[in-house]
Scaffold this active site. Sequence first.
Site, PDB file in Angstrom:
ATOM      1  N   ASP A 137      -4.856   7.242   0.057  1.00  0.00           N
ATOM      2  CA  ASP A 137      -5.528   7.460   1.516  1.00  0.00           C
ATOM      3  C   ASP A 137      -5.848   8.862   1.763  1.00  0.00           C
ATOM      4  O   ASP A 137      -6.478   9.231   2.766  1.00  0.00           O
ATOM      5  CB  ASP A 137      -3.682   7.834   2.233  1.00  0.00           C
TER       6      ASP A 137
ATOM      7  N   ARG B  77      -2.781  -0.640   9.699  1.00  0.00           N
ATOM      8  CA  ARG B  77      -2.502   0.249   8.763  1.00  0.00           C
ATOM      9  C   ARG B  77      -3.429   0.342   7.458  1.00  0.00           C
ATOM     10  O   ARG B  77      -4.329  -0.837   7.593  1.00  0.00           O
ATOM     11  CB  ARG B  77      -1.026   0.221   8.296  1.00  0.00           C
ATOM     12  N   GLY B  78      -3.258   0.981   6.499  1.00  0.00           N
ATOM     13  CA  GLY B  78      -4.067   0.945   5.541  1.00  0.00           C
ATOM     14  C   GLY B  78      -5.301   2.115   5.937  1.00  0.00           C
ATOM     15  O   GLY B  78      -5.857   2.012   6.953  1.00  0.00           O
ATOM     16  N   ALA B  79      -5.660   2.822   4.929  1.00  0.00           N
ATOM     17  CA  ALA B  79      -6.398   4.016   5.332  1.00  0.00           C
ATOM     18  C   ALA B  79      -8.036   3.929   6.155  1.00  0.00           C
ATOM     19  O   ALA B  79      -8.169   4.195   6.945  1.00  0.00           O
ATOM     20  CB  ALA B  79      -6.709   5.138   4.118  1.00  0.00           C
TER      21      ALA B  79
ATOM     22  N   GLN C 279       5.316  -3.150   2.258  1.00  0.00           N
ATOM     23  CA  GLN C 279       3.574  -3.648   2.164  1.00  0.00           C
ATOM     24  C   GLN C 279       3.510  -4.667   1.024  1.00  0.00           C
ATOM     25  O   GLN C 279       2.616  -5.469   1.378  1.00  0.00           O
ATOM     26  CB  GLN C 279       2.885  -2.478   2.451  1.00  0.00           C
TER      27      GLN C 279
ATOM     28  N   ASN D  90      -1.482   8.621  -2.033  1.00  0.00           N
ATOM     29  CA  ASN D  90      -1.138   7.173  -1.713  1.00  0.00           C
ATOM     30  C   ASN D  90       0.304   7.002  -1.388  1.00  0.00           C
ATOM     31  O   ASN D  90       1.092   7.752  -1.570  1.00  0.00           O
ATOM     32  CB  ASN D  90      -1.789   6.384  -2.855  1.00  0.00           C
ATOM     33  N   LYS D  91       0.487   5.571  -1.244  1.00  0.00           N
ATOM     34  CA  LYS D  91       1.865   5.214  -0.761  1.00  0.00           C
ATOM     35  C   LYS D  91       3.047   5.666  -1.519  1.00  0.00           C
ATOM     36  O   LYS D  91       2.942   5.831  -3.044  1.00  0.00           O
ATOM     37  CB  LYS D  91       1.851   3.782  -0.696  1.00  0.00           C
TER      38      LYS D  91
ATOM     39  N   ARG E  43      -1.573   9.401  12.794  1.00  0.00           N
ATOM     40  CA  ARG E  43      -1.159   9.497  11.591  1.00  0.00           C
ATOM     41  C   ARG E  43      -1.760  10.699  10.607  1.00  0.00           C
ATOM     42  O   ARG E  43      -3.004  10.903  10.813  1.00  0.00           O
ATOM     43  CB  ARG E  43      -1.090   8.370  10.656  1.00  0.00           C
TER      44      ARG E  43
HETATM   45  O1  MRU Z   1       1.575   3.419   5.382  1.00  0.00           O
HETATM   46  P1  MRU Z   1       0.430   2.623   4.939  1.00  0.00           P
HETATM   47  O2  MRU Z   1       0.804   1.126   4.792  1.00  0.00           O
HETATM   48  O3  MRU Z   1      -0.734   2.837   5.871  1.00  0.00           O
HETATM   49  O4  MRU Z   1       0.029   2.877   3.658  1.00  0.00           O
HETATM   50  C1  MRU Z   1      -1.228   2.472   2.968  1.00  0.00           C
HETATM   51  C2  MRU Z   1      -1.349   2.785   1.525  1.00  0.00           C
HETATM   52  O5  MRU Z   1      -0.690   3.707   1.228  1.00  0.00           O
HETATM   53  C3  MRU Z   1      -2.437   2.197   0.935  1.00  0.00           C
HETATM   54  O6  MRU Z   1      -2.264   2.006  -0.293  1.00  0.00           O
HETATM   55  C4  MRU Z   1      -3.820   3.067   1.298  1.00  0.00           C
HETATM   56  O7  MRU Z   1      -4.107   3.251   2.589  1.00  0.00           O
HETATM   57  C5  MRU Z   1      -5.003   2.335   0.570  1.00  0.00           C
HETATM   58  S1  MRU Z   1      -5.684   1.296   1.630  1.00  0.00           S
HETATM   59  C6  MRU Z   1      -6.977   0.462   1.177  1.00  0.00           C
END
Ligand code: MRU
Length: 336
Positions: free
Chosen positions: A233, A49-51, A192, A243-244, A87
């Site tokens: 993201d 996970r993470g963009a 997270q 973002n999250k 996603r």
């Molecule tokens: O649902 P996730 O855990 O993939 O969400 C990730 C985030 O929101 C992060 O803050 C974002 O991707 C930045 S990653 C460097």
Amino acid sequence: MKANSYYNLKFESGKLIYIDQTVLPLQENYISTDSYVRIAEGIERLELRGAPLIGIAAAYALALSLKNSQDFKNDFEQAYKRLVSTRPTAVNLFYALERIKSKFELIQDLNNSFEILLAEAKLIHKQEDEYSDRIAHNGLRIFQKKSNVLTHCNTGALAAGGFGTAFAIIKHAFDNNLISHVFADETRPLLQGLRLTSFELDKNEIPFSINTDSSAAVLMQQGKVDLVITGADRIALNGDSANKIGTYNLAILCNYHNIPFYIAAPSTTIDRNIANGSEIQIEYRSGKELTEVKGIKVAPEHYSTFTPAFDVTPSHLITGIITEEDLFLFPYNFIR
Ligand code: MRU
């Protein structure tokens, strides 16, 4: 910077090996696969996970779809369709898949396609590692003094190339004696912050504490937070940033308490096709992520839930956006 004792993913002996983020920090398990279907499932389940990391993993997965192919065009198309639907919010996924697709379309002899696409996936990976270093470097400019920083979700090596985005800034600033303490929002509902950011802060020996998302306001009211840095993201051309879920709350709190609020992201997170945040597709996840904790029911499944995985922070609430190119200040205009 000294390398971490853990890694997010690596390509070795024809397989992608990645750490399973769903069981961290209590277990450090690595999954090894050469199946794009398995990687697609891993992205959906948030093992990966993470963009930026989703983009890197998807690029390797699309290359892998041709590893033992007898019907290159058809296999590529199936894999592309599967991966592109994993996603919807992080634009890095689409950036990486489009880049691999453009490469595929130029290949003359498809018998070499696996090797060519794998080389392109490795380039995407290397580029994200380099972006992380440059973000860390550019991010030092936001520190006026030794500071207490609050962050949300996870933006470290587990989410991106190198040491990550916002996390890479935090680590670099700590190494330069510019950070006293990091407050990690737990980041409901998938934790997270509690599970992953704390793991990375601990491994890097950076002083931290975990707080419930709803305690951020009190920390600010007590004067304990000097600045907030998060990742993103997807960033629209005007700087509106997805973002999250909970990031928008933080930006509003910062505005009220007069605390700088920064976003850190590579340029691969900027969506140059959208003018503002209203065009960002927000992922809604299963209500079970609220009504169950680690598979244990904590509320009846039939209860109605509201489960956006991301929110969009309007650009006027963002003090600055740090990319590998520069530190940009409001108002933003990312058209190039
Ligand atoms: O649902 P996730 O855990 O993939 O969400 C990730 C985030 O929101 C992060 O803050 C974002 O991707 C930045 S990653 C460097």
